[in-house]
Design a protein around this motif. Structure first.
Motif, PDB file in Angstrom:
ATOM      1  N   SER A 196     -38.417 -29.984  13.290  1.00 57.75           N
ATOM      2  CA  SER A 196     -37.150 -29.887  13.687  1.00 57.75           C
ATOM      3  C   SER A 196     -36.252 -29.762  12.780  1.00 57.75           C
ATOM      4  O   SER A 196     -35.349 -28.788  12.990  1.00 57.75           O
ATOM      5  N   GLU A 197     -36.294 -30.255  11.623  1.00 54.83           N
ATOM      6  CA  GLU A 197     -35.365 -29.888  10.388  1.00 54.83           C
ATOM      7  C   GLU A 197     -35.551 -28.367   9.970  1.00 54.83           C
ATOM      8  O   GLU A 197     -34.404 -27.956   9.820  1.00 54.83           O
ATOM      9  N   TYR A 198     -36.899 -27.989  10.081  1.00 56.83           N
ATOM     10  CA  TYR A 198     -37.050 -26.706   9.759  1.00 56.83           C
ATOM     11  C   TYR A 198     -36.493 -25.666  10.867  1.00 56.83           C
ATOM     12  O   TYR A 198     -35.845 -24.484  10.516  1.00 56.83           O
ATOM     13  N   ALA A 199     -36.763 -25.889  12.205  1.00 59.44           N
ATOM     14  CA  ALA A 199     -36.230 -25.169  13.234  1.00 59.44           C
ATOM     15  C   ALA A 199     -34.643 -25.034  13.024  1.00 59.44           C
ATOM     16  O   ALA A 199     -33.861 -24.182  13.122  1.00 59.44           O
ATOM     17  N   ALA A 200     -33.890 -26.345  12.723  1.00 59.24           N
ATOM     18  CA  ALA A 200     -32.524 -26.362  12.546  1.00 59.24           C
ATOM     19  C   ALA A 200     -31.994 -25.409  11.515  1.00 59.24           C
ATOM     20  O   ALA A 200     -30.849 -24.914  11.575  1.00 59.24           O
ATOM     21  N   ARG A 201     -32.709 -25.494  10.297  1.00 61.19           N
ATOM     22  CA  ARG A 201     -32.091 -24.454   9.173  1.00 61.19           C
ATOM     23  C   ARG A 201     -32.180 -22.996   9.627  1.00 61.19           C
ATOM     24  O   ARG A 201     -31.474 -22.266   9.325  1.00 61.19           O
ATOM     25  N   ILE A 202     -33.369 -22.699  10.436  1.00 61.99           N
ATOM     26  CA  ILE A 202     -33.441 -21.308  10.856  1.00 61.99           C
ATOM     27  C   ILE A 202     -32.367 -21.127  11.833  1.00 61.99           C
ATOM     28  O   ILE A 202     -31.757 -20.100  11.655  1.00 61.99           O
ATOM     29  N   ALA A 203     -32.000 -22.000  12.840  1.00 59.14           N
ATOM     30  CA  ALA A 203     -30.866 -21.682  13.607  1.00 59.14           C
ATOM     31  C   ALA A 203     -29.627 -21.374  12.854  1.00 59.14           C
ATOM     32  O   ALA A 203     -28.806 -20.587  13.466  1.00 59.14           O
ATOM     33  N   LYS A 204     -29.331 -22.162  11.806  1.00 59.77           N
ATOM     34  CA  LYS A 204     -28.030 -21.991  11.162  1.00 59.77           C
ATOM     35  C   LYS A 204     -27.914 -20.434  10.401  1.00 59.77           C
ATOM     36  O   LYS A 204     -26.653 -19.829  10.491  1.00 59.77           O
ATOM     37  N   LYS A 205     -29.052 -19.889  10.171  1.00 54.36           N
ATOM     38  CA  LYS A 205     -29.285 -18.549   9.947  1.00 54.36           C
ATOM     39  C   LYS A 205     -28.746 -17.431  10.824  1.00 54.36           C
ATOM     40  O   LYS A 205     -28.288 -16.378  10.528  1.00 54.36           O
ATOM     41  N   ILE A 206     -29.326 -17.728  12.101  1.00 57.36           N
ATOM     42  CA  ILE A 206     -29.229 -16.677  12.962  1.00 57.36           C
ATOM     43  C   ILE A 206     -28.228 -17.001  14.182  1.00 57.36           C
ATOM     44  O   ILE A 206     -28.030 -16.133  15.012  1.00 57.36           O
ATOM     45  N   CYS A 207     -27.555 -18.130  14.048  1.00 57.66           N
ATOM     46  CA  CYS A 207     -26.500 -18.262  14.990  1.00 57.66           C
ATOM     47  C   CYS A 207     -25.221 -18.468  14.372  1.00 57.66           C
ATOM     48  O   CYS A 207     -25.114 -19.413  13.559  1.00 57.66           O
ATOM     49  N   GLN A 209     -23.569 -20.098  23.809  1.00 59.94           N
ATOM     50  CA  GLN A 209     -22.621 -20.081  24.403  1.00 59.94           C
ATOM     51  C   GLN A 209     -22.080 -18.512  24.733  1.00 59.94           C
ATOM     52  O   GLN A 209     -21.591 -18.203  25.587  1.00 59.94           O
ATOM     53  N   ASN A 210     -22.452 -17.774  23.810  1.00 56.59           N
ATOM     54  CA  ASN A 210     -21.951 -16.296  24.064  1.00 56.59           C
ATOM     55  C   ASN A 210     -23.058 -15.553  23.190  1.00 56.59           C
ATOM     56  O   ASN A 210     -23.755 -15.965  22.471  1.00 56.59           O
ATOM     57  N   GLU A 211     -23.313 -14.418  23.879  1.00 58.31           N
ATOM     58  CA  GLU A 211     -24.461 -13.358  23.297  1.00 58.31           C
ATOM     59  C   GLU A 211     -24.195 -13.149  21.909  1.00 58.31           C
ATOM     60  O   GLU A 211     -24.951 -12.825  21.014  1.00 58.31           O
ATOM     61  N   THR A 212     -22.828 -12.881  21.787  1.00 63.00           N
ATOM     62  CA  THR A 212     -22.271 -12.600  20.246  1.00 63.00           C
ATOM     63  C   THR A 212     -22.865 -13.683  19.158  1.00 63.00           C
ATOM     64  O   THR A 212     -22.458 -13.105  17.995  1.00 63.00           O
ATOM     65  N   ASP A 213     -23.165 -14.686  19.589  1.00 66.04           N
ATOM     66  CA  ASP A 213     -23.334 -15.674  18.497  1.00 66.04           C
ATOM     67  C   ASP A 213     -24.771 -15.431  17.925  1.00 66.04           C
ATOM     68  O   ASP A 213     -24.925 -15.949  16.937  1.00 66.04           O
ATOM     69  N   LEU A 214     -25.594 -14.493  18.551  1.00 68.38           N
ATOM     70  CA  LEU A 214     -26.675 -14.360  17.685  1.00 68.38           C
ATOM     71  C   LEU A 214     -26.730 -13.292  16.759  1.00 68.38           C
ATOM     72  O   LEU A 214     -25.936 -12.140  16.775  1.00 68.38           O
ATOM     73  N   GLN A 215     -27.261 -13.618  15.473  1.00 67.94           N
ATOM     74  CA  GLN A 215     -27.060 -12.849  14.385  1.00 67.94           C
ATOM     75  C   GLN A 215     -28.134 -12.495  13.769  1.00 67.94           C
ATOM     76  O   GLN A 215     -29.152 -13.372  13.920  1.00 67.94           O
ATOM     77  N   LYS A 216     -28.287 -11.470  12.735  1.00 63.48           N
ATOM     78  CA  LYS A 216     -29.468 -11.262  11.890  1.00 63.48           C
ATOM     79  C   LYS A 216     -30.817 -11.022  12.820  1.00 63.48           C
ATOM     80  O   LYS A 216     -31.939 -10.852  12.125  1.00 63.48           O
ATOM     81  N   ILE A 217     -30.869 -10.823  13.898  1.00 64.86           N
ATOM     82  CA  ILE A 217     -32.016 -10.752  14.718  1.00 64.86           C
ATOM     83  C   ILE A 217     -31.571  -9.202  15.782  1.00 64.86           C
ATOM     84  O   ILE A 217     -30.625  -9.223  16.313  1.00 64.86           O
ATOM     85  N   THR A 218     -32.175  -8.099  15.388  1.00 69.28           N
ATOM     86  CA  THR A 218     -32.091  -6.917  16.062  1.00 69.28           C
ATOM     87  C   THR A 218     -33.367  -6.276  16.579  1.00 69.28           C
ATOM     88  O   THR A 218     -34.532  -6.882  16.511  1.00 69.28           O
TER      89      THR A 218
END
Length: 336
Positions: free
Chosen positions: A239-250, A284-293
């Motif tokens: 879960s800690e690892y997943a949270a770190r990934i989320a900070k990079k892409i959200c 909350q918004n689609e635009t929150d997604l980053q670094k994934i194309t």
């Protein structure tokens, strides 16, 4: 024989260290440029074979291709200008250290390379890279001061310090990797898979991936969830690892992934079981997604109504759980 290699390719991933170890040893017995050239060709050839045939990116072969290849080019085109006589082993060790250090500090480069090549790998090699960086840094630091303390060593001792220690470091990495893979395959402790499904408004974001090499639709990219990453350590800490990934892409720092399922599945090898932690990342918004194309949002009805082979088997097995979680988040998430 080839089927056997395909079946057990994750078990022999440690063999990628052998060209590096052989090069370090042979540098003391044969002409340096020839040894470096052979080592580079072997590493690069096996690396490309793994990418094309096995759909794997072996970090050790990548390490050897870059490190040995750089050293080979410098010696071939500049002679002794940048690599003085008698310093070939320390400089090669330094180049290998630099590549390992980059992998530790920027592991996303390795993962992005896998994504671009449509490869899937259950191993991230961070522990081995840390071992190389720590031990090689210590060894090279000692060599910087060896001129001032050389009277403390015999001729054999100085030779072993200069040329024997690097071989021992990579043999130790080989042992660590073999033991680690054994634990992963037998006890599922060290390696597990973290999958994070990005959802918004009852829809799920998917991107195309290439399936396992032995699947029926090997060369047909299939839609799968946006994030899949190997995790090293106890599955309870994923879960800690997943949270770190989320900070990079959200973009929203208040959004955290929610664990919705843990299960064990058969990997591409067909014999090996792999633990998977499945998360959803509600936006909350689609635009929150980053670094994934390269992907888009799908409705669950769209997934169910189209040909099953367009989607990864993992996604299809998780679909009911994902749909339930996405619908619950759409209905009640906004009130949290």
């Amino acid at each position: 024989m080839m089927k056997l290699i395909l079946k057990y390719r994750n078990k022999i991933v440690s063999l990628g260290l052998l060209p590096i170890i052989a090069t370090l040893i042979c540098l003391h017995f044969f002409q340096n440029t020839i040894v470096l050239g052979i080592g580079f060709i072997v590493c690069l050839g096996l690396l490309l074979y793994g990418i094309v045939r096995l759909k794997d990116l072996n970090f050790f072969l990548l390490l050897g291709s870059i490190g040995i290849g750089s050293c080979f080019v410098l010696r071939l085109f500049t002679g002794y200008k940048f690599i003085p006589y008698g310093s070939i082993t320390p400089i090669l060790e330094l180049l290998l250290l630099i590549v390992a250090f980059i992998h530790i500090t920027a592991p996303e480069i390795y993962k992005e390379l896998q994504e671009r090549l449509h490869l899937r790998n259950c191993f991230s090699f961070v522990l081995e890279a840390k071992t190389i960086v720590i031990l090689s840094s210590l060894h090279l630091t000692i060599l910087l001061f060896v001129d001032h303390i050389e009277h403390l060593f015999s001729e054999d001792g100085s030779f072993f310090l200069m040329y024997g220690i690097p071989v021992i470091i990579y043999v130790l990495c080989l042992v660590i990797n073999v033991v680690g893979i054994h634990l992963a395959l037998q006890e599922n402790f060290r390696y597990s898979l973290v999958r994070i499904a990005v959802v918004h408004d009852g829809k799920i974001y998917l991107k195309q991936r290439t399936g396992c090499p032995d699947e029926k639709y090997e060369n047909a990219p299939m839609w799968d969830i946006a994030v899949e990453s190997p995790f090293e350590g106890p599955i309870e800490k994923s879960s800690e690892y997943a949270a770190r990934i989320a900070k990079k892409i959200c973009a929203s720092k208040n959004t955290t992934p929610r664990l919705i399922l843990k299960y064990t599945t058969t990997s591409c090898d067909a014999d090996n079981q792999q633990r998977v932690s499945l998360y959803i990342l509600p936006l909350q918004n689609e635009t929150d997604l980053q670094k994934i194309t390269g992907g888009r949002f799908f409705s669950f009805d769209e997934i169910s109504e189209t040909a099953a082979r367009r989607y990864s088997p993992s996604l299809l097995s998780e679909l009911d759980t994902l749909q339930m979680a996405a619908e619950m988040w759409k209905a009640f998430g906004a009130s949290e």
